[in-house]
Enzyme design. Sequence first.
Site, PDB file in Angstrom:
ATOM      1  N   SER A   1      -7.274  -1.239  10.410  1.00  0.00           N
ATOM      2  CA  SER A   1      -7.874  -2.353   9.673  1.00  0.00           C
ATOM      3  C   SER A   1      -9.288  -2.620  10.165  1.00  0.00           C
ATOM      4  CB  SER A   1      -7.009  -3.596   9.909  1.00  0.00           C
ATOM      5  OG  SER A   1      -7.712  -4.751   9.572  1.00  0.00           O
TER       6      SER A   1
ATOM      7  N   ASN B   1      10.020  -6.873   4.065  1.00  0.00           N
ATOM      8  CA  ASN B   1       8.969  -7.483   3.237  1.00  0.00           C
ATOM      9  C   ASN B   1       8.784  -6.718   1.934  1.00  0.00           C
ATOM     10  OD1 ASN B   1       8.044  -9.748   4.792  1.00  0.00           O
ATOM     11  ND2 ASN B   1       7.283  -8.262   6.280  1.00  0.00           N
TER      12      ASN B   1
ATOM     13  N   LYS C   1      -3.307  -3.472  15.853  1.00  0.00           N
ATOM     14  CA  LYS C   1      -4.061  -2.392  15.188  1.00  0.00           C
ATOM     15  C   LYS C   1      -4.990  -1.712  16.189  1.00  0.00           C
ATOM     16  CE  LYS C   1      -2.044  -2.662  11.353  1.00  0.00           C
ATOM     17  NZ  LYS C   1      -1.149  -1.570  10.925  1.00  0.00           N
TER      18      LYS C   1
ATOM     19  N   ILE D   1       0.848  -1.206   0.000  1.00  0.00           N
ATOM     20  CA  ILE D   1       0.000   0.000   0.000  1.00  0.00           C
ATOM     21  C   ILE D   1       0.880   1.252   0.000  1.00  0.00           C
ATOM     22  CG2 ILE D   1      -1.934   1.163   1.135  1.00  0.00           C
ATOM     23  CD1 ILE D   1      -2.536  -1.563   2.497  1.00  0.00           C
TER      24      ILE D   1
ATOM     25  N   ASP E   1      14.775   1.164   9.825  1.00  0.00           N
ATOM     26  CA  ASP E   1      13.869   0.278  10.553  1.00  0.00           C
ATOM     27  C   ASP E   1      13.244   1.109  11.676  1.00  0.00           C
ATOM     28  OD1 ASP E   1      12.893  -1.640  12.481  1.00  0.00           O
ATOM     29  OD2 ASP E   1      14.076  -3.148  11.407  1.00  0.00           O
TER      30      ASP E   1
ATOM     31  N   ARG F   1     -16.204 -10.503   1.809  1.00  0.00           N
ATOM     32  CA  ARG F   1     -15.282  -9.416   2.159  1.00  0.00           C
ATOM     33  C   ARG F   1     -15.502  -8.243   1.223  1.00  0.00           C
ATOM     34  NH1 ARG F   1     -14.773 -12.526   5.554  1.00  0.00           N
ATOM     35  NH2 ARG F   1     -12.932 -13.486   6.501  1.00  0.00           N
TER      36      ARG F   1
ATOM     37  N   TYR G   1      -1.859  -9.787  15.670  1.00  0.00           N
ATOM     38  CA  TYR G   1      -1.847  -8.760  14.616  1.00  0.00           C
ATOM     39  C   TYR G   1      -3.018  -7.788  14.813  1.00  0.00           C
ATOM     40  CZ  TYR G   1      -3.206  -6.471  10.362  1.00  0.00           C
ATOM     41  OH  TYR G   1      -3.629  -5.506   9.481  1.00  0.00           O
TER      42      TYR G   1
ATOM     43  N   ARG H   1     -11.391 -21.687   7.882  1.00  0.00           N
ATOM     44  CA  ARG H   1     -10.118 -21.249   8.472  1.00  0.00           C
ATOM     45  C   ARG H   1     -10.415 -20.629   9.834  1.00  0.00           C
ATOM     46  NH1 ARG H   1      -6.504 -16.822   5.275  1.00  0.00           N
ATOM     47  NH2 ARG H   1      -8.278 -15.518   5.761  1.00  0.00           N
TER      48      ARG H   1
ATOM     49  N   PHE I   1       2.740   3.257   7.413  1.00  0.00           N
ATOM     50  CA  PHE I   1       2.356   1.914   6.956  1.00  0.00           C
ATOM     51  C   PHE I   1       3.207   0.820   7.588  1.00  0.00           C
ATOM     52  CE2 PHE I   1       1.368   4.611   3.215  1.00  0.00           C
ATOM     53  CZ  PHE I   1       0.051   4.273   3.028  1.00  0.00           C
TER      54      PHE I   1
ATOM     55  N   TYR J   1      -8.733  -0.079   6.769  1.00  0.00           N
ATOM     56  CA  TYR J   1      -8.782  -0.698   5.448  1.00  0.00           C
ATOM     57  C   TYR J   1      -9.623  -1.960   5.502  1.00  0.00           C
ATOM     58  CZ  TYR J   1      -4.195   1.699   5.205  1.00  0.00           C
ATOM     59  OH  TYR J   1      -3.161   2.577   5.271  1.00  0.00           O
TER      60      TYR J   1
HETATM   61  N1  UDP Z   1      -9.477 -17.449   1.523  1.00  0.00           N
HETATM   62  C1  UDP Z   1      -9.609 -18.699   0.961  1.00  0.00           C
HETATM   63  N2  UDP Z   1      -8.492 -19.370   0.572  1.00  0.00           N
HETATM   64  C2  UDP Z   1      -7.226 -18.837   0.689  1.00  0.00           C
HETATM   65  C3  UDP Z   1      -7.097 -17.552   1.255  1.00  0.00           C
HETATM   66  C4  UDP Z   1      -8.237 -16.896   1.667  1.00  0.00           C
HETATM   67  O1  UDP Z   1     -10.727 -19.207   0.822  1.00  0.00           O
HETATM   68  O2  UDP Z   1      -6.243 -19.508   0.327  1.00  0.00           O
HETATM   69  C5  UDP Z   1     -10.676 -16.708   1.939  1.00  0.00           C
HETATM   70  C6  UDP Z   1     -10.707 -16.410   3.429  1.00  0.00           C
HETATM   71  O3  UDP Z   1     -11.306 -17.471   4.140  1.00  0.00           O
HETATM   72  C7  UDP Z   1     -11.540 -15.129   3.460  1.00  0.00           C
HETATM   73  C8  UDP Z   1     -11.223 -14.444   2.132  1.00  0.00           C
HETATM   74  O4  UDP Z   1     -10.667 -15.454   1.298  1.00  0.00           O
HETATM   75  O5  UDP Z   1     -12.907 -15.448   3.453  1.00  0.00           O
HETATM   76  C9  UDP Z   1     -10.219 -13.321   2.276  1.00  0.00           C
HETATM   77  O6  UDP Z   1      -9.103 -13.782   2.989  1.00  0.00           O
HETATM   78  P1  UDP Z   1      -7.789 -12.952   3.137  1.00  0.00           P
HETATM   79  O7  UDP Z   1      -6.816 -13.770   3.931  1.00  0.00           O
HETATM   80  O8  UDP Z   1      -7.329 -12.468   1.796  1.00  0.00           O
HETATM   81  O9  UDP Z   1      -8.257 -11.676   3.930  1.00  0.00           O
HETATM   82  P2  UDP Z   1      -8.912 -11.516   5.404  1.00  0.00           P
HETATM   83  O10 UDP Z   1     -10.231 -10.906   5.176  1.00  0.00           O
HETATM   84  O11 UDP Z   1      -9.000 -12.839   6.025  1.00  0.00           O
HETATM   85  O12 UDP Z   1      -7.974 -10.611   6.089  1.00  0.00           O
END
Ligand code: UDP
Length: 352
Positions: A134, A44, A165, A21, A67, A242, A161, A304, A90, A188
């Site tokens: 975030s 990174n 924030k 960003i 840094d 999302r 994390y 997840r 950032f 964001y």
């Molecule tokens: N997602 C997925 N497979 C992946 C990575 C992400 O299905 O390999 C899904 C995740 O479960 C979420 C969406 O994609 O619903 C966005 O995930 P990301 O990690 O990009 O952003 P988050 O909103 O979690 O910060």
Amino acid sequence: MQPVFNLRNMKILVTGGAGFIGSHTVVELQQAGYDVVAIDNFENSSPQVVDNIKKISGKPFDFIKVDIREKHALNDVFVTHPDIKAVIHFAAYKAVGESVEKPLAYYENNVGGTLNLVEAMQAHGVQNLVFSSSCTVYGDVKADALPITENSPIVKANSPYGNTKKIGEELLFDVAKSSTTKIVALRYFNPIGAHDSALIGELPNGVPNNLIPFVTQTAIGMREKLTIFGNDYPTRDGSCIRDYIHVVDLAKAHVKAIEFLNTHTDQYAVFNIGTGNGNTVLEVVAAFEKVSGKKLNYAFGPRREGDVVQIFASCDKAANILGWKAERTLDNALETAWKWELHLQALKGANQ
Ligand code: UDP
């Protein structure tokens, strides 16, 4: 009457200026006429990004490898550039999973780094700060609370994390209350895409955690298949929702935040930066297949841990007060992300 500032001569410090960003924001600041000094530790990111920003904007800017955990080095930036008028911050770690493994590293860099920065700003009389926050601060949101506004409660973070924030916002709120430092926190949603030039974009470290780099790396053959985390969520197709925002739109929001700091007396303000639309993972996959012309190999996997079911922003406050709104489409964001992946592959080919 609002004070009139000569924005063209204003110098802005961008921390993490070579990041995803940050790099897009440096471009937008330069194109809006600001003078930029950027810092990054390249943990990174890469020095090539700095050259590519200059290629896009056609303008030079000062870059210093620093840094933010190193107080003296950070302080020296302000000594070297006594005309810095505002900072966009950032520089931070951003991988949720990694933060669970290494919480101290996250607190040290994200919270400690922010403290160092504010101290250095105050020591040098710099009073304007834009902070990268975030939508993670909202946690898991009930469907009837969507689209989510800035007045929604901040909840206990579900990862170190996320907590950095939340703590960042809280500590900056206290700083703003107790000093003349003015702060804008931008929350964001999901930044994706890349610059139209395909010279800058996201550079994931190792196996990507985020959806879009995983999608583009699968399409190009670096990954065998995308696993979609869950297909039994209470959403229109069972996958999570999302608010995916084009990184160039997001970068432009920072230019508006700087204008806001220059023309308003508010000590502390928070804005959601998203599109106002939610898309499911399956919708993203379908849109990607359409714009790239590639069939994506994917399979459903288990949910997840820590994923929120659905979240998307109300961006009315940013529209009404900052005069900003997202202009680009999901298709355009995915198209530029794909162009960027093709560019990275061409570079790899050229280096072999
Ligand atoms: N997602 C997925 N497979 C992946 C990575 C992400 O299905 O390999 C899904 C995740 O479960 C979420 C969406 O994609 O619903 C966005 O995930 P990301 O990690 O990009 O952003 P988050 O909103 O979690 O910060």
